[in-house]
Design a protein around this motif. Structure first.
Motif, PDB file in Angstrom:
ATOM      1  N   VAL A  34       0.827  -1.208   0.000  1.00  0.00           N
ATOM      2  CA  VAL A  34       0.000   0.000   0.000  1.00  0.00           C
ATOM      3  C   VAL A  34       0.859   1.255   0.000  1.00  0.00           C
ATOM      4  CG1 VAL A  34      -1.829  -1.173   1.307  1.00  0.00           C
ATOM      5  CG2 VAL A  34      -0.127   0.215   2.530  1.00  0.00           C
ATOM      6  N   SER A  35       0.184   2.372  -0.196  1.00  0.00           N
ATOM      7  CA  SER A  35       0.753   3.675   0.109  1.00  0.00           C
ATOM      8  C   SER A  35      -0.082   4.268   1.237  1.00  0.00           C
ATOM      9  CB  SER A  35       0.702   4.607  -1.104  1.00  0.00           C
ATOM     10  OG  SER A  35       1.629   4.202  -2.086  1.00  0.00           O
ATOM     11  N   SER A  62      -4.199   7.028  -1.922  1.00  0.00           N
ATOM     12  CA  SER A  62      -3.953   7.352  -0.514  1.00  0.00           C
ATOM     13  C   SER A  62      -3.934   8.864  -0.296  1.00  0.00           C
ATOM     14  CB  SER A  62      -2.647   6.724  -0.027  1.00  0.00           C
ATOM     15  OG  SER A  62      -1.531   7.228  -0.742  1.00  0.00           O
ATOM     16  N   THR A  63      -3.296   9.593  -1.194  1.00  0.00           N
ATOM     17  CA  THR A  63      -3.204  11.048  -1.066  1.00  0.00           C
ATOM     18  C   THR A  63      -4.576  11.694  -1.196  1.00  0.00           C
ATOM     19  OG1 THR A  63      -0.962  10.983  -1.955  1.00  0.00           O
ATOM     20  CG2 THR A  63      -2.068  13.119  -1.964  1.00  0.00           C
ATOM     21  N   GLY A 103     -13.416   4.235   0.829  1.00  0.00           N
ATOM     22  CA  GLY A 103     -12.973   4.018   2.198  1.00  0.00           C
ATOM     23  C   GLY A 103     -11.463   3.919   2.318  1.00  0.00           C
ATOM     24  N   GLY A 104     -10.949   4.400   3.446  1.00  0.00           N
ATOM     25  CA  GLY A 104      -9.518   4.337   3.714  1.00  0.00           C
ATOM     26  C   GLY A 104      -8.935   5.670   4.134  1.00  0.00           C
ATOM     27  N   GLY A 116      -5.508  17.422  10.233  1.00  0.00           N
ATOM     28  CA  GLY A 116      -5.068  16.825   8.977  1.00  0.00           C
ATOM     29  C   GLY A 116      -5.923  15.651   8.569  1.00  0.00           C
ATOM     30  N   GLY A 117      -5.353  14.836   7.704  1.00  0.00           N
ATOM     31  CA  GLY A 117      -6.036  13.637   7.232  1.00  0.00           C
ATOM     32  C   GLY A 117      -5.032  12.553   6.922  1.00  0.00           C
ATOM     33  N   ILE A 118      -5.485  11.296   7.019  1.00  0.00           N
ATOM     34  CA  ILE A 118      -4.647  10.147   6.667  1.00  0.00           C
ATOM     35  C   ILE A 118      -5.414   9.305   5.667  1.00  0.00           C
ATOM     36  CG2 ILE A 118      -5.473   8.758   8.641  1.00  0.00           C
ATOM     37  CD1 ILE A 118      -2.599   7.537   8.752  1.00  0.00           C
ATOM     38  N   GLY A 119      -4.697   8.756   4.700  1.00  0.00           N
ATOM     39  CA  GLY A 119      -5.325   7.882   3.720  1.00  0.00           C
ATOM     40  C   GLY A 119      -4.430   6.713   3.395  1.00  0.00           C
ATOM     41  N   VAL A 120      -5.046   5.555   3.171  1.00  0.00           N
ATOM     42  CA  VAL A 120      -4.322   4.345   2.769  1.00  0.00           C
ATOM     43  C   VAL A 120      -4.981   3.814   1.515  1.00  0.00           C
ATOM     44  CG1 VAL A 120      -3.743   1.953   3.401  1.00  0.00           C
ATOM     45  CG2 VAL A 120      -3.593   3.782   5.108  1.00  0.00           C
TER      46      VAL A 120
END
Length: 149
Positions: A34-35, A62-63, A103-104, A116-120
């Motif tokens: 993943v990223s 992810s971004t 989702g992610g 902020g935010g996080i994504g996978v």
């Protein structure tokens, strides 16, 4: 005057790195390439980590998930569900080219501050991307989300 200036809380780079690396490692341990991305409160990329051999599309997914959750202050899976149930919200996914309602992605909230935010992206399914993203949130004490029923 200086008293009129707004004060904002900023996600420190070290915390952003810790969250991104923990999310990527969680997925890697499960065998997923993943990223993982972390953006600041404005949606600007702070950290991006990509597993060895992860597909190029995982960088964008992810971004964009991190950007979407930071911008709209909601998990991307929740937003995807809202759009599916309410056709009048379809426009959310077309606000700009950075939005991605898969989702992610989660907003990063520490205390009462949205920082902020996080994504996978790249695990086989949104629920698995979410699990890894939440591991990143947990690493920095920011996981306040309940899994969707």
């Amino acid at each position: 005057s200086a008293d009129s200036l707004l004060q904002i809380t900023v996600l420190p780079l070290e915390m952003a790195k810790k969250a991104a690396f923990k999310a990527q490692k969680k997925c890697e341990a499960a065998g997923y390439k993943v990223s993982a991305a972390v953006v600041d409160r404005a949606g600007i990329l702070q950290v991006l980590v990509r597993s060895d051999g992860a597909g190029a599309q995982t960088i964008d997914s992810s971004t964009r998930k991190a950007y979407t959750s930071a911008s709209l202050h909601e998990p991307t899976q929740k937003l995807a569900g809202l759009v599916a149930k309410s056709p009048e919200l379809q426009g959310l996914q077309h606000i700009n080219a950075s939005m991605l309602l898969l989702g992610g992605g989660f907003p990063i909230k520490i205390g009462n501050d949205m920082v902020g935010g996080i994504g996978v992206g790249g695990a086989p399914g949104a629920a698995l991307d979410e699990e890894c993203a939440r591991a990143g949130l947990q690493a920095i004490g920011a996981d306040s989300y309940q899994p969707a029923p």
